[in-house]
Motif scaffolding. Structure first.
Motif, PDB file in Angstrom:
ATOM      1  N   UNK A   1      39.131  61.020  42.492  1.00 28.51           N
ATOM      2  CA  UNK A   1      37.496  60.434  42.775  1.00 28.51           C
ATOM      3  C   UNK A   1      37.134  60.070  41.227  1.00 28.51           C
ATOM      4  N   UNK A   2      37.540  60.693  40.471  1.00 30.26           N
ATOM      5  CA  UNK A   2      37.093  60.256  38.831  1.00 30.26           C
ATOM      6  C   UNK A   2      37.674  58.871  38.619  1.00 30.26           C
ATOM      7  N   UNK A   3      38.962  58.813  38.915  1.00 29.55           N
ATOM      8  CA  UNK A   3      39.734  57.512  38.665  1.00 29.55           C
ATOM      9  C   UNK A   3      39.188  56.398  39.333  1.00 29.55           C
ATOM     10  N   UNK A   4      38.682  56.578  40.832  1.00 29.70           N
ATOM     11  CA  UNK A   4      38.009  55.692  41.606  1.00 29.70           C
ATOM     12  C   UNK A   4      36.599  55.290  40.876  1.00 29.70           C
ATOM     13  N   UNK A   5      35.988  56.246  40.433  1.00 33.04           N
ATOM     14  CA  UNK A   5      34.728  55.782  39.714  1.00 33.04           C
ATOM     15  C   UNK A   5      34.997  55.057  38.460  1.00 33.04           C
ATOM     16  N   UNK A   6      35.890  55.318  37.895  1.00 33.57           N
ATOM     17  CA  UNK A   6      36.366  54.711  36.813  1.00 33.57           C
ATOM     18  C   UNK A   6      36.502  53.035  37.090  1.00 33.57           C
ATOM     19  N   UNK A   7      37.250  52.893  38.107  1.00 33.37           N
ATOM     20  CA  UNK A   7      37.687  51.505  38.366  1.00 33.37           C
ATOM     21  C   UNK A   7      36.344  50.671  39.022  1.00 33.37           C
ATOM     22  N   UNK A   8      35.602  51.591  39.720  1.00 30.92           N
ATOM     23  CA  UNK A   8      34.311  50.708  39.939  1.00 30.92           C
ATOM     24  C   UNK A   8      33.345  50.480  38.668  1.00 30.92           C
TER      25      UNK A   8
ATOM     26  N   UNK B   1      32.208  33.672  30.541  1.00 27.03           N
ATOM     27  CA  UNK B   1      33.327  33.437  30.307  1.00 27.03           C
ATOM     28  C   UNK B   1      33.862  33.269  28.836  1.00 27.03           C
ATOM     29  N   UNK B   2      32.934  33.400  27.842  1.00 24.67           N
ATOM     30  CA  UNK B   2      33.532  33.200  26.574  1.00 24.67           C
ATOM     31  C   UNK B   2      33.639  34.654  25.896  1.00 24.67           C
ATOM     32  N   UNK B   3      33.486  35.847  26.569  1.00 24.51           N
ATOM     33  CA  UNK B   3      33.471  37.133  26.281  1.00 24.51           C
ATOM     34  C   UNK B   3      35.261  37.692  26.358  1.00 24.51           C
ATOM     35  N   UNK B   4      36.134  37.005  25.721  1.00 25.87           N
ATOM     36  CA  UNK B   4      37.299  37.109  25.779  1.00 25.87           C
ATOM     37  C   UNK B   4      37.740  38.641  25.208  1.00 25.87           C
ATOM     38  N   UNK B   5      37.258  38.666  24.006  1.00 22.65           N
ATOM     39  CA  UNK B   5      37.741  39.995  23.199  1.00 22.65           C
ATOM     40  C   UNK B   5      37.145  41.169  24.003  1.00 22.65           C
ATOM     41  N   UNK B   6      35.941  41.264  24.435  1.00 24.05           N
ATOM     42  CA  UNK B   6      35.324  42.249  25.426  1.00 24.05           C
ATOM     43  C   UNK B   6      36.228  42.519  26.746  1.00 24.05           C
ATOM     44  N   UNK B   7      36.537  41.356  27.183  1.00 24.66           N
ATOM     45  CA  UNK B   7      37.351  41.620  28.574  1.00 24.66           C
ATOM     46  C   UNK B   7      38.605  42.184  28.147  1.00 24.66           C
ATOM     47  N   UNK B   8      39.258  41.675  26.942  1.00 23.15           N
ATOM     48  CA  UNK B   8      40.383  42.533  26.747  1.00 23.15           C
ATOM     49  C   UNK B   8      40.439  44.151  26.456  1.00 23.15           C
ATOM     50  N   UNK B   9      39.303  44.202  25.816  1.00 25.84           N
ATOM     51  CA  UNK B   9      39.057  45.634  25.406  1.00 25.84           C
ATOM     52  C   UNK B   9      38.737  46.414  26.865  1.00 25.84           C
ATOM     53  N   UNK B  10      37.885  46.141  27.430  1.00 30.73           N
ATOM     54  CA  UNK B  10      37.893  46.847  28.970  1.00 30.73           C
ATOM     55  C   UNK B  10      39.089  46.770  29.635  1.00 30.73           C
ATOM     56  N   UNK B  11      39.789  45.705  29.936  1.00 35.44           N
ATOM     57  CA  UNK B  11      41.024  45.767  30.568  1.00 35.44           C
ATOM     58  C   UNK B  11      41.966  46.889  29.915  1.00 35.44           C
ATOM     59  N   UNK B  12      42.073  46.907  28.732  1.00 34.10           N
ATOM     60  CA  UNK B  12      43.086  47.749  28.060  1.00 34.10           C
ATOM     61  C   UNK B  12      42.794  49.134  28.183  1.00 34.10           C
ATOM     62  N   UNK B  13      41.553  49.350  27.724  1.00 35.47           N
ATOM     63  CA  UNK B  13      41.130  50.849  27.699  1.00 35.47           C
ATOM     64  C   UNK B  13      40.927  51.386  29.175  1.00 35.47           C
ATOM     65  N   UNK B  14      40.486  50.543  29.910  1.00 39.01           N
ATOM     66  CA  UNK B  14      40.063  51.349  31.578  1.00 39.01           C
ATOM     67  C   UNK B  14      41.417  50.667  32.549  1.00 39.01           C
ATOM     68  N   UNK B  15      42.653  50.797  32.042  1.00 41.79           N
ATOM     69  CA  UNK B  15      43.613  50.626  32.660  1.00 41.79           C
ATOM     70  C   UNK B  15      44.200  51.537  33.476  1.00 41.79           C
ATOM     71  N   UNK B  16      43.958  51.494  35.019  1.00 38.48           N
ATOM     72  CA  UNK B  16      43.615  52.251  36.065  1.00 38.48           C
ATOM     73  C   UNK B  16      45.327  52.844  36.083  1.00 38.48           C
ATOM     74  N   UNK B  17      46.188  51.970  36.089  1.00 40.71           N
ATOM     75  CA  UNK B  17      47.689  52.667  36.114  1.00 40.71           C
ATOM     76  C   UNK B  17      47.930  53.638  35.005  1.00 40.71           C
ATOM     77  N   UNK B  18      47.485  53.218  33.712  1.00 38.58           N
ATOM     78  CA  UNK B  18      47.857  54.125  32.656  1.00 38.58           C
ATOM     79  C   UNK B  18      46.972  55.443  32.530  1.00 38.58           C
ATOM     80  N   UNK B  19      45.949  55.278  33.275  1.00 41.09           N
ATOM     81  CA  UNK B  19      44.826  56.474  33.399  1.00 41.09           C
ATOM     82  C   UNK B  19      45.556  57.392  34.553  1.00 41.09           C
ATOM     83  N   UNK B  20      46.151  56.728  35.658  1.00 43.03           N
ATOM     84  CA  UNK B  20      46.824  57.715  36.645  1.00 43.03           C
ATOM     85  C   UNK B  20      47.951  58.329  35.848  1.00 43.03           C
ATOM     86  N   UNK B  21      48.725  57.910  35.214  1.00 40.87           N
ATOM     87  CA  UNK B  21      49.998  58.446  34.489  1.00 40.87           C
ATOM     88  C   UNK B  21      49.479  59.419  33.615  1.00 40.87           C
ATOM     89  N   UNK B  22      48.354  59.359  32.765  1.00 39.84           N
ATOM     90  CA  UNK B  22      47.718  60.284  31.956  1.00 39.84           C
ATOM     91  C   UNK B  22      47.302  61.550  32.845  1.00 39.84           C
TER      92      UNK B  22
END
Length: 506
Positions: free
Chosen positions: A127-134, A145-166
């Motif tokens: 359930x916690x991982x589903x919440x993180x995904x939302x 559209x210009x927030x490329x750096x923030x988009x990369x940070x969110x995508x990298x830190x909140x990588x659901x596949x990596x979180x599931x493995x952890x």
């Protein structure tokens, strides 16, 4: 002094038989000025055909839903276009409503399930991982559209596949994820939400923290929606006229049942009544003084624009309980009702001030502080005029008492002769008489207010304002504010629906 009542004022009141005649006098002589406001490139009225009656037919649920969606979209676009203060607000369900009880039960069950999973040994993070995904998707939706750096940070830190493995390897630090989420929310939120985001850092328990995070994210969604509305409003204003006209035509063609009639019956009746009233008014004015034959035929010629303006003024005298509102102004009915109530209040206020300054010493109305104080007292006592429980006669009785006290005090301070008991009785009686719609002073104020509104409407919404008729000086500021709202509403409605009006009047 313009506020003084003289014999000509009384004669003017005697000539005003009712509010319809006041309207007739207000719009007379404005045809040429109004015609100048029609743009040469305006859509031809022949392009918009008057809807004809159609035989009854069954309507499917799908058709009703489609129609409802079209009406909702058109109403939303209209609201954004005409209401500069339009804001989306968070949904707040009534405390005792079934919907709120069901929502609370479902939410409690979900959070209890999350708490149970996190309390297991080892913890379960489904359930916690589903919440993180939302949360991840919500944060990404805030980005431009210009927030490329923030988009990369969110995508990298909140990588659901990596979180599931952890989580599977027992290496997941949920507190670290929450810390990153709170920090990103602080970066993306509006300044008004800084305090709410700051409070999240003080919550140590995971489940309450996630609940609080979603609560603040909901507020941020509303902020983002309002930001989007503000951003698109200039563009929407350019497109809204054509959009509304197109959607309205679609509704007429597909679902005339929306208006509970098969054609624009109420609009037709509204415009034809305005035309007949104007024609009668002009015909009377064209008669020679001795009652002979009517003047030239030109005297009774009416332009479509003059009829439309007169019709809009009639909406300020509408009986909303007994008469259906015209279909083309239905979305603005509440606004016209509000303007109508404001004008009724201004009429009473102006009449009270007029009789007061007429009876007082000549120099008392020139005392700016006193005039403003007296106006404020009367306005406060008329504040609840829109409520069913309001009784005008009782309010005017109280106003008469207050006014006499204030006038006597001002007369004493200025060195004038104080009011006698007889003068106070007369003033109170004149103020109480204003309660009747047939009161001469009230009808004078009503007629002059309509004249001012018509003149401003015919002027093309240009500043400076037209000269205020005599007696309206004390309420000039309030009257100009109402005039701006009224003319803006009328002009927008004309831009959208004038082809329909021209087709009906032709």
């Amino acid at each position: 002094m313009s506020e003084n009542l003289d014999q000509s004022n009384i004669n003017e009141a005697g000539k005003s038989n009712d509010s319809e005649q006041d309207l007739g006098g207000a719009v007379e002589g404005s045809d040429e000025a109004l015609e100048k406001r029609i743009k040469p490139g305006s859509p031809s009225p022949q392009r918009v055909q008057r809807p004809h009656s159609s035989p009854p037919r069954f309507v499917t649920v799908e058709e009703l839903l489609e129609t409802a969606k079209g009406v909702t979209n058109m109403a939303l676009a209209h609201e954004i276009a005409v209401n500069g203060e339009f804001r989306i607000k968070p949904v707040e369900l009534p405390e005792d409503s079934l919907e709120k009880r069901v929502k609370d039960i479902v939410h409690k069950a979900f959070w209890d399930c999350l708490s149970t999973q996190l309390s297991e040994d080892p913890p379960t993070y489904d359930h916690a991982i589903k919440l993180v995904g939302e949360i991840k998707q919500t944060l990404l939706s805030f980005l431009l559209p210009g927030h490329t750096r923030l988009r990369n940070q969110i995508t990298e830190v909140l990588d659901l596949d990596l979180i599931k493995q952890e989580a599977e390897n027992g290496a997941l630090d949920i507190s670290k994820l929450a810390e990153f989420i709170i920090g990103m929310m602080g970066t993306l939120c509006a300044p008004a939400r800084d305090e709410e985001v700051k409070k999240l850092k003080d919550i140590k328990e995971i489940v309450p923290l996630f609940r609080a995070i979603f609560s603040v994210l909901d507020l941020m969604k509303v902020d983002m929606a309002n930001f989007a509305v503000t951003s698109i409003r200039p563009h929407l204003m350019q497109q809204s006229v054509e959009y509304e006209r197109k959607k309205f035509q679609e509704l007429l063609e597909k679902q005339p049942i929306v208006f509970f009639t098969d054609s624009l019956d109420f609009v037709t009746q509204w415009l034809e009544e305005a035309s007949d009233d104007l024609m009668n008014q002009k015909y009377k004015n064209s008669l020679p003084a001795a009652g002979g034959a009517a003047g030239s035929g030109d005297a009774t010629m009416l332009s479509p624009v003059a009829v439309q303006n007169y019709a809009y003024l009639k909406l300020l005298k509408w009986d909303h309980l007994q008469r259906p509102f015209p279909e083309t102004v239905l979305m603005d009915q509440s606004r016209f009702q509000e303007l109508q109530l404001q004008l009724e209040q201004l009429t009473i206020l102006g009449a009270v001030l007029l009789v007061t300054f007429n009876m007082a010493a000549p120099g008392i109305s020139s005392q700016a502080d006193f005039a403003e104080k007296l106006k404020m007292i009367v306005k406060i006592l008329l504040t609840d005029m829109h409520l069913p429980s309001f009784h005008l006669k009782d309010a005017l009785t109280t106003i008469g008492e207050k006014v006499c006290v204030e006038v006597s005090s001002c007369l004493s301070l200025c060195g004038f002769t104080p009011f006698t008991t007889d003068q106070e009785t007369v003033l109170k009686g004149q103020i109480q008489a204003v309660a009747s719609p047939e009161d001469p002073i009230r009808r004078i104020m009503d007629s002059r207010i309509l004249t001012f509104l018509e003149t401003y409407l015919a002027s093309g919404h240009q500043k400076p304002f037209p000269t205020v008729p005599g007696g309206l000086g004390p309420i000039q500021k309030e009257l100009e504010e109402v005039a701006i709202k009224f003319v803006r509403l009328v002009n927008y409605n004309k831009m959208v629906f004038s082809p329909y009006y021209d087709a009906i009047l032709s």
